[in-house]
Design an enzyme around this catalytic site. Structure first.
Site, PDB file in Angstrom:
ATOM      1  N   TYR A 103       0.722  -1.523 -12.298  1.00  0.00           N
ATOM      2  CA  TYR A 103      -0.673  -1.533 -12.747  1.00  0.00           C
ATOM      3  C   TYR A 103      -0.793  -0.919 -14.149  1.00  0.00           C
ATOM      4  O   TYR A 103      -1.741  -0.214 -14.456  1.00  0.00           O
ATOM      5  CB  TYR A 103      -1.576  -0.839 -11.716  1.00  0.00           C
ATOM      6  CG  TYR A 103      -1.415  -1.462 -10.332  1.00  0.00           C
ATOM      7  CD1 TYR A 103      -1.877  -2.747 -10.094  1.00  0.00           C
ATOM      8  CD2 TYR A 103      -0.748  -0.795  -9.312  1.00  0.00           C
ATOM      9  CE1 TYR A 103      -1.692  -3.354  -8.854  1.00  0.00           C
ATOM     10  CE2 TYR A 103      -0.560  -1.394  -8.064  1.00  0.00           C
ATOM     11  CZ  TYR A 103      -1.048  -2.676  -7.855  1.00  0.00           C
ATOM     12  OH  TYR A 103      -0.854  -3.272  -6.633  1.00  0.00           O
TER      13      TYR A 103
ATOM     14  N   TYR B  17      -9.181   5.011 -12.735  1.00  0.00           N
ATOM     15  CA  TYR B  17      -8.988   5.669 -11.432  1.00  0.00           C
ATOM     16  C   TYR B  17      -8.846   7.188 -11.550  1.00  0.00           C
ATOM     17  O   TYR B  17      -8.375   7.819 -10.594  1.00  0.00           O
ATOM     18  CB  TYR B  17      -7.705   5.158 -10.753  1.00  0.00           C
ATOM     19  CG  TYR B  17      -7.538   3.669 -10.662  1.00  0.00           C
ATOM     20  CD1 TYR B  17      -8.487   2.865 -10.041  1.00  0.00           C
ATOM     21  CD2 TYR B  17      -6.396   3.064 -11.170  1.00  0.00           C
ATOM     22  CE1 TYR B  17      -8.295   1.493  -9.934  1.00  0.00           C
ATOM     23  CE2 TYR B  17      -6.200   1.692 -11.059  1.00  0.00           C
ATOM     24  CZ  TYR B  17      -7.152   0.919 -10.443  1.00  0.00           C
ATOM     25  OH  TYR B  17      -6.954  -0.428 -10.338  1.00  0.00           O
TER      26      TYR B  17
ATOM     27  N   GLY C 238       0.763  -1.233   0.000  1.00  0.00           N
ATOM     28  CA  GLY C 238       0.000   0.000   0.000  1.00  0.00           C
ATOM     29  C   GLY C 238       0.793   1.283   0.000  1.00  0.00           C
ATOM     30  O   GLY C 238       0.229   2.354  -0.237  1.00  0.00           O
TER      31      GLY C 238
ATOM     32  N   GLU D  99       4.074  -6.684   1.783  1.00  0.00           N
ATOM     33  CA  GLU D  99       3.645  -6.982   0.409  1.00  0.00           C
ATOM     34  C   GLU D  99       3.646  -5.719  -0.461  1.00  0.00           C
ATOM     35  O   GLU D  99       2.611  -5.337  -0.997  1.00  0.00           O
ATOM     36  CB  GLU D  99       2.228  -7.571   0.426  1.00  0.00           C
ATOM     37  CG  GLU D  99       2.055  -8.814   1.276  1.00  0.00           C
ATOM     38  CD  GLU D  99       0.578  -9.194   1.473  1.00  0.00           C
ATOM     39  OE1 GLU D  99      -0.309  -8.366   1.183  1.00  0.00           O
ATOM     40  OE2 GLU D  99       0.322 -10.312   1.936  1.00  0.00           O
ATOM     41  N   PRO D 100       4.775  -5.060  -0.610  1.00  0.00           N
ATOM     42  CA  PRO D 100       4.781  -3.852  -1.442  1.00  0.00           C
ATOM     43  C   PRO D 100       4.684  -4.213  -2.921  1.00  0.00           C
ATOM     44  O   PRO D 100       5.327  -5.155  -3.375  1.00  0.00           O
ATOM     45  CB  PRO D 100       6.142  -3.227  -1.138  1.00  0.00           C
ATOM     46  CG  PRO D 100       7.023  -4.400  -0.831  1.00  0.00           C
ATOM     47  CD  PRO D 100       6.120  -5.402  -0.125  1.00  0.00           C
ATOM     48  N   GLY D 101       3.864  -3.513  -3.653  1.00  0.00           N
ATOM     49  CA  GLY D 101       3.762  -3.709  -5.092  1.00  0.00           C
ATOM     50  C   GLY D 101       4.164  -2.429  -5.806  1.00  0.00           C
ATOM     51  O   GLY D 101       5.314  -2.245  -6.221  1.00  0.00           O
TER      52      GLY D 101
ATOM     53  N   CYS E 203     -12.381   3.423 -29.194  1.00  0.00           N
ATOM     54  CA  CYS E 203     -13.685   4.056 -29.388  1.00  0.00           C
ATOM     55  C   CYS E 203     -14.437   4.197 -28.074  1.00  0.00           C
ATOM     56  O   CYS E 203     -15.463   3.548 -27.847  1.00  0.00           O
ATOM     57  CB  CYS E 203     -14.491   3.238 -30.382  1.00  0.00           C
ATOM     58  SG  CYS E 203     -13.537   2.919 -31.855  1.00  0.00           S
ATOM     59  N   GLU E 204     -13.903   4.975 -27.174  1.00  0.00           N
ATOM     60  CA  GLU E 204     -14.515   5.289 -25.878  1.00  0.00           C
ATOM     61  C   GLU E 204     -14.024   6.683 -25.506  1.00  0.00           C
ATOM     62  O   GLU E 204     -12.823   6.954 -25.606  1.00  0.00           O
ATOM     63  CB  GLU E 204     -13.991   4.350 -24.768  1.00  0.00           C
ATOM     64  CG  GLU E 204     -14.214   2.893 -24.965  1.00  0.00           C
ATOM     65  CD  GLU E 204     -15.522   2.407 -24.359  1.00  0.00           C
ATOM     66  OE1 GLU E 204     -16.176   3.168 -23.633  1.00  0.00           O
ATOM     67  OE2 GLU E 204     -15.869   1.257 -24.649  1.00  0.00           O
TER      68      GLU E 204
HETATM   69  C1  LIG Z   1      -2.673  -5.215  -4.273  1.00  0.00           C
HETATM   70  C2  LIG Z   1      -2.209  -5.822  -3.010  1.00  0.00           C
HETATM   71  C3  LIG Z   1      -0.950  -5.494  -2.504  1.00  0.00           C
HETATM   72  C4  LIG Z   1      -0.035  -4.490  -3.150  1.00  0.00           C
HETATM   73  O1  LIG Z   1      -0.534  -3.223  -3.075  1.00  0.00           O
HETATM   74  P1  LIG Z   1       0.416  -2.000  -3.495  1.00  0.00           P
HETATM   75  O2  LIG Z   1      -0.374  -0.802  -3.222  1.00  0.00           O
HETATM   76  O3  LIG Z   1       0.749  -2.172  -4.918  1.00  0.00           O
HETATM   77  O4  LIG Z   1       1.624  -2.071  -2.610  1.00  0.00           O
HETATM   78  C5  LIG Z   1      -0.537  -6.125  -1.359  1.00  0.00           C
HETATM   79  N1  LIG Z   1      -1.326  -7.018  -0.710  1.00  0.00           N
HETATM   80  C6  LIG Z   1      -2.544  -7.353  -1.175  1.00  0.00           C
HETATM   81  C7  LIG Z   1      -3.356  -8.330  -0.425  1.00  0.00           C
HETATM   82  C8  LIG Z   1      -3.027  -6.761  -2.321  1.00  0.00           C
HETATM   83  O5  LIG Z   1      -4.248  -7.073  -2.773  1.00  0.00           O
END
Ligand SMILES: *Cc1c(COP(=O)(O)O)cnc(C)c1O
Length: 455
Positions: free
Chosen positions: A378, A321, A243, A278-280, A349-350
């Site tokens: 993303y 978003y 997050g 869980e960083p994405g 076409c949107e």
């Molecule tokens: C999407 C997600 C993440 C990653 O979120 P980021 O904002 O990209 O860090 C981590 N854990 C879970 C369960 C998620 O669904």
């Protein structure tokens, strides 16, 4: 640190001119910087290890942000685990060299088949999101004669103060087990012999730029963890989710060190749990750009409209978003500082296929290249084939080198997975037996769109 800088009047990814990649691979194309991904990972993991100790810290990259195997391999080489949300992601993570015992698996809709695949692979833990899911995990594990390590993902009812479509920790969101229902759920666990309750998990949303929601959610999670221990459950871990945001425009810069301190204060000092993260987005978002070529400059009634060859199917964040992406021309010429407001749109076409409205940009001509910044997370993973546009290719840069880490398939490859039902016969022209015209028309910038090389 951005790896995308101007040199000799041209935007580079590390040491590679983006124009060279566009010419060789065609546009649109995603370009990732390996060094930027590694730097973001090192800073994040380093800050947490400094506060919590390496033995207590496990960073599981949330690969749904960008699951390209090249990106995964770079992170796995750094020691990252993976947060997966499907069997497909499990297979990718393993293929890229992520050890199974560093894989965590959240998600509200795991299927029987997916649960079995993860059990057979021997993952670190399932983050279970409901009682029915726990019952299925138990049944599948028993059938396989194994035990399932499980953390309960709780919903702490905290507003992450982010876009509503990426908020996941409010009571009305579909995620996690209602924190108030935890006692009831763990009581039911006593009957599920093949489930090993290992701890708790929490994830409240994405692109979070304030500390307060994390503090609230983590404090609550630590309380619940201590409650579990007091109730006699042999738990030893908490997964704190992802997050942490990035800067797209003018957001406050993410405070990684402050986040690590917050984790120490809320969870590390108040529990004995080992901690997973869980960083994405934070690891890959600013490490990627989407390079597109201008097709037309159209005189709109209100303002000029720049039509580019990338579309919402390649980068859906603005449409989905209302996301803002920095846009920079790849070539910085003489009039770089004379800006005109334009709309920047794709060919789909949107009306939602609009990347930017009234964006100040220097004069652009058909054929000019443009880069969308902060497109590493993303972006490519959310691409679709809408309007029968081809999947967008991806390139990874390291220093002076670049590699195509996902090539653009041909129309024939895409079409080959479809067929006309037998009862309709097989019209001669349903399956093209010759390639579509492949030669760009000299001097026609529109011909550089799609798969065409521009050379
Ligand atoms: C999407 C997600 C993440 C990653 O979120 P980021 O904002 O990209 O860090 C981590 N854990 C879970 C369960 C998620 O669904």
């Amino acid at each position: 640190m951005t790896p995308f800088t101007y040199r000799d009047g041209g935007l580079h990814a590390e040491d590679v001119p983006l124009s060279r990649i566009a010419d060789q691979v065609g546009t649109p194309v995603y370009v990732y910087s390996q060094s930027a991904i590694e730097a973001a990972y090192d800073r994040f993991a380093g800050a947490l290890e400094a506060e919590l100790g390496a033995a207590r810290t496990l960073v599981c990259y949330a690969m749904k942000a960008n699951s390209n195997v090249g990106v995964l391999a770079a992170l796995a080489a750094r020691g990252a685990g993976a947060d997966i949300v499907s069997e497909g992601e499990l297979l990718r993570a393993l293929a890229a060299g992520v050890p199974a015992d560093k894989i965590v698996y959240p998600g509200v809709g795991k299927t029987r088949h997916e649960i079995a695949a993860a059990l057979k692979a021997g993952i670190h833990q399932f983050n279970a999101e409901s009682l029915p899911e726990l019952e299925l995990i138990d049944a599948v594990a028993r059938a396989l004669g194994v035990r399932a390590p499980v953390a309960l993902r709780i919903n702490p009812d905290v507003d992450a103060k982010t876009h509503h479509k990426i908020s996941t920790g409010r009571a009305e969101d579909k995620f996690g087990i209602d924190a108030d229902a935890l006692p009831e759920v763990v009581e039911r666990l006593r009957a599920l012999d093949a489930v090993d309750l290992k701890g708790l998990a929490v994830h409240i949303g994405s692109q979070i730029t304030e500390q307060a929601p994390f503090r609230q959610a983590y404090t609550r999670t630590a309380e619940l963890y201590r409650w579990l221990q007091d109730a006699g459950w042999p738990v030893d871990r908490i997964d704190l989710g992802g997050g942490l945001g990035i800067v797209y425009r003018d957001e406050p810069a993410p405070d990684v060190e402050g986040y690590a301190r917050l984790v120490r204060e809320t969870v590390a000092e108040t529990t004995d749990a080992r901690l997973a993260f869980e960083p994405g987005r934070h690891l890959v978002g600013n490490a990627g750009v989407l390079v597109t070529r201008t097709l037309y400059l159209k005189q709109g009634r209100v303002r000029p409209i720049l039509v580019v060859d990338a579309a919402m199917n390649d980068l859906i964040r603005p449409a989905l978003y209302e996301a803002w992406h920095e846009l920079k021309p790849v070539a910085r010429g003489a009039g770089a500082d004379e800006l005109t407001q334009m709309d920047v749109v794709g060919p789909v076409c949107e009306s939602a296929d609009t990347f930017a409205r009234a964006r100040p940009l220097p004069a652009m001509r058909a054929g000019d290249l443009l880069a969308f910044f902060s497109a590493g997370a993303y972006g490519a993973v959310m691409a679709s084939g809408y309007n029968s546009r081809l999947p967008v290719p991806e390139v990874m840069v390291q220093g002076e080198r670049f590699a195509i880490v996902r090539r653009r398939p041909s129309f024939q490859e895409v079409l080959s997975s479809e067929q006309v039902p037998g009862w309709l016969g097989r019209p001669a022209d349903a399956a093209p037996d010759r390639a579509p015209p492949d030669t760009p028309v000299a001097g026609d910038p529109a011909a550089s769109a799609g798969t065409r090389k521009t050379g």
